[in-house]
Design an enzyme around this catalytic site. Sequence first.
Site, PDB file in Angstrom:
ATOM      1  N   GLN A  98       0.856  -1.185   0.000  1.00 44.24           N
ATOM      2  CA  GLN A  98       0.000   0.000   0.000  1.00 44.24           C
ATOM      3  C   GLN A  98       0.895   1.239   0.000  1.00 44.24           C
ATOM      4  O   GLN A  98       1.672   1.461   0.919  1.00 44.24           O
ATOM      5  CB  GLN A  98      -0.905   0.018   1.230  1.00 44.24           C
ATOM      6  N   TYR A 168      -6.341  10.926   3.589  1.00 48.21           N
ATOM      7  CA  TYR A 168      -4.906  11.021   3.391  1.00 48.21           C
ATOM      8  C   TYR A 168      -4.713  12.032   2.249  1.00 48.21           C
ATOM      9  O   TYR A 168      -5.671  12.601   1.742  1.00 48.21           O
ATOM     10  CB  TYR A 168      -4.326   9.649   3.053  1.00 48.21           C
ATOM     11  N   ARG A 344     -10.320  -6.948  10.037  1.00 47.96           N
ATOM     12  CA  ARG A 344     -10.378  -7.300  11.457  1.00 47.96           C
ATOM     13  C   ARG A 344     -10.611  -8.788  11.703  1.00 47.96           C
ATOM     14  O   ARG A 344     -10.056  -9.355  12.659  1.00 47.96           O
ATOM     15  CB  ARG A 344     -11.476  -6.485  12.139  1.00 47.96           C
TER      16      ARG A 344
END
Length: 403
Positions: A98, A168, A344
């Site tokens: 990423q 971001y 998760r």
Amino acid sequence: MNEVFAPAKLGPITLRNRVIKAATFEGRTPDALVTDELIAFHREVAAGGVGMTTVAYCAVAPGGRTDRHQIWMRPEAVAGLRKLTDAVHAEGAAASAQLGHAGPVANAASNRVPALAPSPLFSPLGMRPMKVPDESEIRELVTAHADAAKLAEQSGFDAVEIHFGHNYLTSAFLSPLLNRRKDGYGGSLANRARLAREIARAVNDAVGGRLAVTAKVNMEDGRRGGITVPEALQVASWLEADGTLDAIELTAGSSLLNPMLLFHGDAPRRSFAKTLPGPARWGFRLIGRAFLKEYPYHEAYLLERARQFRRELSMPLILLGGITNMDTMRLAMAEGFDFVAMGRALLREPDLLHRIRSDASTQSACVHCNECMPTIYTRTRCVYRPELPYEPVALPMPAARTT
């Protein structure tokens, strides 16, 4: 079931199945370089059955990190990243890096350089004004993404994911709330989308055709004045028309303004506050409920928004958000999504995919408490999973990338 677990093309590579480990910053790089513990983290997920695991967060510049301990892409990082990708390949999975710049989410105090924002903002993390890059500095940032992609290729990655989400830097440029520029990178949606399109083009020019190039794109910021679904859909349509991406992973929320829109489930306000220094902890008590909102969890909670993108776009799309069992994966495939991304649930059970493949009725043990969120400042983990002793393992010779 066969469709979920059958090999699938993603641009120039083939994954062994349609399940991707989503990027979740691991907190295992104290010197901004790969550690054996980080390798073990991704090797365990790869051994658990995913088609590809995503290494987060690989910043394109030292000032583009949310913490100075995060990896930033430079030649010194390549050897460790190569060990990591070798380990993932040895387990039969692909590896994605990423890439991005945290922009206004960067911690200026930790990084010791100013955070960047499209327009003047004050950094609550750095307690100082953010720097607004001019057009020449923006061009340097575009080049930095391309250079980072080349380093990812040298490191043995099969794919790169460009971070266009969560406010971001690139996502902040897309947001009319955060981008109030008057030059060619502000104002109209076309101008606000210019940075995203230039970065995607530069990364594609650098590694396209050899590595899969994907992007994580916000469907909405979840804050009044931020980007909305119709605007985000137009941006995605432009990216599709440009032909610079092999897939888009659809996301939502803002790490700066509304992070829980991405996560859903319980808001871990108490645990999050404990990670902050004294003055910030008191300030968080005042704004914590507004910052960490609570969105009830349900399976595939981003699907309703994502359907609008699936109807309008023909390119491959990755569904994120509440993917924990076989029924939800089948639903995603039936809705026309090409891949699903899990986060998760794999922190709690790295081998969940293997168990679902053996028994389609398997249910995730994740309770969506989100107590894993505050652990990013130490070692990202599920607080309900027993800590296992870590033992270094001998790594194999490099494995060939699937094509």
